[in-house]
Write a protein that holds these residues in place. Structure first.
Motif, PDB file in Angstrom:
ATOM      1  N   LEU A 400      16.708 -13.049 -11.079  1.00  0.00           N
ATOM      2  CA  LEU A 400      15.712 -13.484 -10.108  1.00  0.00           C
ATOM      3  C   LEU A 400      14.599 -12.453  -9.987  1.00  0.00           C
ATOM      4  N   TYR A 401      14.986 -11.189  -9.914  1.00  0.00           N
ATOM      5  CA  TYR A 401      14.014 -10.102  -9.767  1.00  0.00           C
ATOM      6  C   TYR A 401      13.092 -10.013 -10.985  1.00  0.00           C
ATOM      7  N   CYS A 402      13.635 -10.154 -12.170  1.00  0.00           N
ATOM      8  CA  CYS A 402      12.841 -10.049 -13.389  1.00  0.00           C
ATOM      9  C   CYS A 402      11.831 -11.185 -13.527  1.00  0.00           C
ATOM     10  N   ASP A 403      12.106 -12.296 -12.871  1.00  0.00           N
ATOM     11  CA  ASP A 403      11.221 -13.457 -12.967  1.00  0.00           C
ATOM     12  C   ASP A 403      10.066 -13.410 -11.972  1.00  0.00           C
ATOM     13  N   ILE A 404      10.162 -12.555 -10.973  1.00  0.00           N
ATOM     14  CA  ILE A 404       9.200 -12.596  -9.880  1.00  0.00           C
ATOM     15  C   ILE A 404       8.031 -11.647 -10.136  1.00  0.00           C
ATOM     16  N   SER A 405       6.844 -12.079  -9.771  1.00  0.00           N
ATOM     17  CA  SER A 405       5.652 -11.247  -9.963  1.00  0.00           C
ATOM     18  C   SER A 405       5.756  -9.987  -9.117  1.00  0.00           C
ATOM     19  N   SER A 406       5.011  -8.967  -9.501  1.00  0.00           N
ATOM     20  CA  SER A 406       5.170  -7.661  -8.864  1.00  0.00           C
ATOM     21  C   SER A 406       3.999  -7.313  -7.945  1.00  0.00           C
ATOM     22  N   SER A 407       3.581  -8.238  -7.104  1.00  0.00           N
ATOM     23  CA  SER A 407       2.555  -7.906  -6.119  1.00  0.00           C
ATOM     24  C   SER A 407       3.148  -6.934  -5.099  1.00  0.00           C
ATOM     25  N   ASP A 408       2.284  -6.216  -4.391  1.00  0.00           N
ATOM     26  CA  ASP A 408       2.761  -5.233  -3.407  1.00  0.00           C
ATOM     27  C   ASP A 408       3.607  -5.893  -2.328  1.00  0.00           C
ATOM     28  N   GLU A 409       3.168  -7.066  -1.874  1.00  0.00           N
ATOM     29  CA  GLU A 409       3.911  -7.761  -0.815  1.00  0.00           C
ATOM     30  C   GLU A 409       5.295  -8.155  -1.287  1.00  0.00           C
ATOM     31  N   VAL A 410       5.370  -8.718  -2.501  1.00  0.00           N
ATOM     32  CA  VAL A 410       6.658  -9.137  -3.053  1.00  0.00           C
ATOM     33  C   VAL A 410       7.563  -7.922  -3.269  1.00  0.00           C
ATOM     34  N   ALA A 411       6.992  -6.853  -3.831  1.00  0.00           N
ATOM     35  CA  ALA A 411       7.783  -5.636  -4.079  1.00  0.00           C
ATOM     36  C   ALA A 411       8.334  -5.063  -2.780  1.00  0.00           C
ATOM     37  N   ASN A 412       7.545  -5.119  -1.733  1.00  0.00           N
ATOM     38  CA  ASN A 412       7.984  -4.593  -0.435  1.00  0.00           C
ATOM     39  C   ASN A 412       9.160  -5.395   0.122  1.00  0.00           C
ATOM     40  N   GLU A 413       9.094  -6.717   0.001  1.00  0.00           N
ATOM     41  CA  GLU A 413      10.199  -7.558   0.466  1.00  0.00           C
ATOM     42  C   GLU A 413      11.449  -7.335  -0.378  1.00  0.00           C
ATOM     43  N   TRP A 414      11.253  -7.105  -1.684  1.00  0.00           N
ATOM     44  CA  TRP A 414      12.398  -6.802  -2.537  1.00  0.00           C
ATOM     45  C   TRP A 414      13.058  -5.491  -2.110  1.00  0.00           C
ATOM     46  N   LYS A 415      12.257  -4.501  -1.753  1.00  0.00           N
ATOM     47  CA  LYS A 415      12.813  -3.231  -1.285  1.00  0.00           C
ATOM     48  C   LYS A 415      13.734  -3.464  -0.093  1.00  0.00           C
ATOM     49  N   LYS A 416      13.242  -4.254   0.854  1.00  0.00           N
ATOM     50  CA  LYS A 416      14.033  -4.536   2.058  1.00  0.00           C
ATOM     51  C   LYS A 416      15.350  -5.220   1.699  1.00  0.00           C
ATOM     52  N   LEU A 417      15.274  -6.187   0.789  1.00  0.00           N
ATOM     53  CA  LEU A 417      16.470  -6.932   0.401  1.00  0.00           C
ATOM     54  C   LEU A 417      17.476  -6.033  -0.316  1.00  0.00           C
ATOM     55  N   VAL A 418      16.999  -5.255  -1.278  1.00  0.00           N
ATOM     56  CA  VAL A 418      17.895  -4.414  -2.067  1.00  0.00           C
ATOM     57  C   VAL A 418      18.511  -3.315  -1.206  1.00  0.00           C
ATOM     58  N   ILE A 419      17.713  -2.730  -0.328  1.00  0.00           N
ATOM     59  CA  ILE A 419      18.247  -1.703   0.575  1.00  0.00           C
ATOM     60  C   ILE A 419      19.341  -2.300   1.463  1.00  0.00           C
ATOM     61  N   TYR A 420      19.108  -3.500   1.967  1.00  0.00           N
ATOM     62  CA  TYR A 420      20.127  -4.155   2.804  1.00  0.00           C
ATOM     63  C   TYR A 420      21.416  -4.377   2.017  1.00  0.00           C
ATOM     64  N   LEU A 421      21.305  -4.930   0.812  1.00  0.00           N
ATOM     65  CA  LEU A 421      22.496  -5.208   0.010  1.00  0.00           C
ATOM     66  C   LEU A 421      23.234  -3.921  -0.354  1.00  0.00           C
ATOM     67  N   ASN A 422      22.487  -2.882  -0.653  1.00  0.00           N
ATOM     68  CA  ASN A 422      23.106  -1.605  -1.004  1.00  0.00           C
ATOM     69  C   ASN A 422      23.895  -1.036   0.173  1.00  0.00           C
ATOM     70  N   GLU A 423      23.337  -1.243   1.366  1.00  0.00           N
ATOM     71  CA  GLU A 423      24.013  -0.737   2.564  1.00  0.00           C
ATOM     72  C   GLU A 423      25.325  -1.459   2.834  1.00  0.00           C
ATOM     73  N   GLN A 424      25.457  -2.707   2.324  1.00  0.00           N
ATOM     74  CA  GLN A 424      26.692  -3.449   2.550  1.00  0.00           C
ATOM     75  C   GLN A 424      27.847  -2.909   1.716  1.00  0.00           C
ATOM     76  N   GLY A 425      27.507  -2.148   0.664  1.00  0.00           N
ATOM     77  CA  GLY A 425      28.537  -1.491  -0.132  1.00  0.00           C
ATOM     78  C   GLY A 425      29.263  -2.392  -1.104  1.00  0.00           C
ATOM     79  N   GLU A 426      28.787  -3.645  -1.310  1.00  0.00           N
ATOM     80  CA  GLU A 426      29.474  -4.548  -2.244  1.00  0.00           C
ATOM     81  C   GLU A 426      29.268  -4.105  -3.695  1.00  0.00           C
ATOM     82  N   HIS A 427      28.080  -3.555  -3.991  1.00  0.00           N
ATOM     83  CA  HIS A 427      27.762  -3.157  -5.359  1.00  0.00           C
ATOM     84  C   HIS A 427      26.981  -1.855  -5.326  1.00  0.00           C
TER      85      HIS A 427
END
Length: 445
Positions: A400-427
């Motif tokens: 999903l990440y590789c398919d999405i354009s890399s605008s600043d807004e999109v990248a910022n939302e991805w940061k939030k998502l990835v940081i959240y998932l990382n904090e859950q400790g699943e992966h």
């Protein structure tokens, strides 16, 4: 070849009478008369085709027809004879309504007709008399080349296009397609190419590759010349043979163009409203799964795009995975996928929605990524992290990440998502393609 069926299948009703005369002569053993009558039918039918092309804007056809009418009005016998003598050459080279090898077959008919209409002796002073097999062969050729055909200019180019569309490889870019098939063609041929492509793109007789290639070519032409695209749509959509299933497929392919709606006509629009806007959502979804139209883009008219969104939202779970295969447009189906992710109460259900979501990667914007993160957070709270656990060791998320354009807004939302998932400790996302995103987000004014 069944002669009775051949007569019934002649396109032009006026030609049908003339063909019937040639067939009757043949059936009664009057073979010379049959060929004379057959040639008259061929000349007449080609002339009707030229008149049709002239009436629909073909300048070459109008020039040829005007010259014939002038000769008739002035009782200029040499001019009228010249028309008949040059007819096959003009039909092939100027109008492109017959092919080179077809002209050669009709030339043989013309030669045999002349030998039948005038005393034609051999060296023994015996008159030429064709046999039954010769006449039947001429009847079959004339039917195949002339009587069964509609007046379509650019026949050779269109046949070449069809051959490539149905071939093993379709190697065209937009530029190469336009350079070979569209830009060099004159007006009438251009129109026929676009109409042919539209018809192929909605045909249930063509395979998926042909539908995809022909609709892609229509899109290229629409980008190049909206007027040619709209004129062709008007002609195709207005044809009596254009049935309801084809109309649904045309809506899916071209409903995102304003030209589709201006070309549609009131009757067709009412049919589409009854089907998409007024039909109950679940019933609509099951009907579309039978027709399987490809839905490119978002329909221009809001009531239709809203009807599709509602259909995806209300679709039964058993139909949903198949239904979303109809479109790659996130704004139509994507929000429903995220809602189903949010409500997923099992690992299997969550994984299924992840797999579906990947197909919409290229269409997702910053708001979509934010909605995805909120859905995951909700699911973690309400359903014990089924979604966080289900993205299959990050493979779906990485796709999903590789398919999405890399605008600043999109990248910022991805940061939030990835940081959240990382904090859950699943992966361990720090050892993945997301490592760069785990850096702290800098506040921006």
């Amino acid at each position: 070849m069944d002669l009775e069926e051949m007569q019934r299948s002649v396109e032009n009703p006026r030609s049908r009478v003339l063909v019937a005369e040639a067939v009757k002569c043949y059936q009664n053993g009057l073979y010379r008369a049959s060929l004379v009558s057959l040639w008259v039918a061929v000349v007449s039918d080609l002339t009707y085709k030229i008149k049709y092309l002239s009436d629909t804007g073909d300048r070459n056809a109008k020039k040829i027809l005007d010259r014939l009418i002038k000769g008739l009005d002035e009782d200029n016998v040499p001019s009228v004879q010249s028309y008949e003598r040059e007819l096959l050459s003009k039909a092939e080279k100027e109008l492109e309504i017959i092919l080179k090898h077809e002209k050669e077959q009709l030339d043989r008919l013309s030669k045999d007709r002349n030998r039948c209409a005038h005393p034609a002796y051999d060296s023994n002073l015996d008159l030429f008399v064709p046999d039954a097999e010769q006449v039947r062969a001429h009847l079959a050729a004339a039917y195949r080349i002339v009587f069964s055909q509609r007046p379509i200019a650019g026949k050779a180019l269109i046949e070449q296009l069809h051959e490539q569309l149905r071939g093993f490889h379709w190697a065209h870019s937009k530029e190469s397609f336009l350079d070979i098939f569209f830009t060099p063609a004159r007006g009438t041929v251009k129109s026929n190419i676009v109409k042919s492509l539209i018809n192929m793109s909605v045909s249930s007789d063509e395979g998926g590759d042909v539908v995809e290639r022909s609709s892609e070519a229509v899109y290229w032409i629409a980008e190049e010349s909206r007027s040619d695209f709209e004129d062709a749509l008007k002609s195709v959509l207005g044809a009596r043979s254009f049935g309801f299933e084809k109309l649904i497929k045309a809506f899916g392919l071209y409903g995102s163009f304003p030209e589709f709606w201006s070309a549609l006509g009131n009757g067709n629009k009412i049919q589409l409203e009854q089907y998409f806007v007024k039909m109950e959502s679940v019933k609509l979804s099951k009907s579309l799964l039978e027709i399987k139209p490809i839905i490119y883009g978002v329909p221009c008219l809001e009531e239709f795009s809203n009807a599709l969104r509602k259909m995806f939202e209300n679709a039964e779970a058993a139909d949903f995975a198949e239904l979303v295969e109809l479109t790659d447009e996130y704004s139509l189906a994507g929000p429903s996928v995220i809602k189903r992710l949010q409500k997923a109460s099992s690992f299997v259900e969550a994984r299924a929605q992840w797999k579906i979501l990947v197909r919409y990667g290229k269409s997702m914007d910053a708001e979509s990524i934010n909605s995805l993160r909120e859905a995951i957070e909700y699911n973690d709270e309400k359903h014990r992290s089924q979604v966080s656990s289900a993205f299959n060791c990050m493979s779906s998320l990485e796709s999903l990440y590789c398919d999405i354009s890399s605008s600043d807004e999109v990248a910022n939302e991805w940061k939030k998502l990835v940081i959240y998932l990382n904090e859950q400790g699943e992966h361990n996302l720090e050892q993945s393609v997301f490592a760069e995103l785990l850096k702290p987000i800098e506040d921006s004014e």
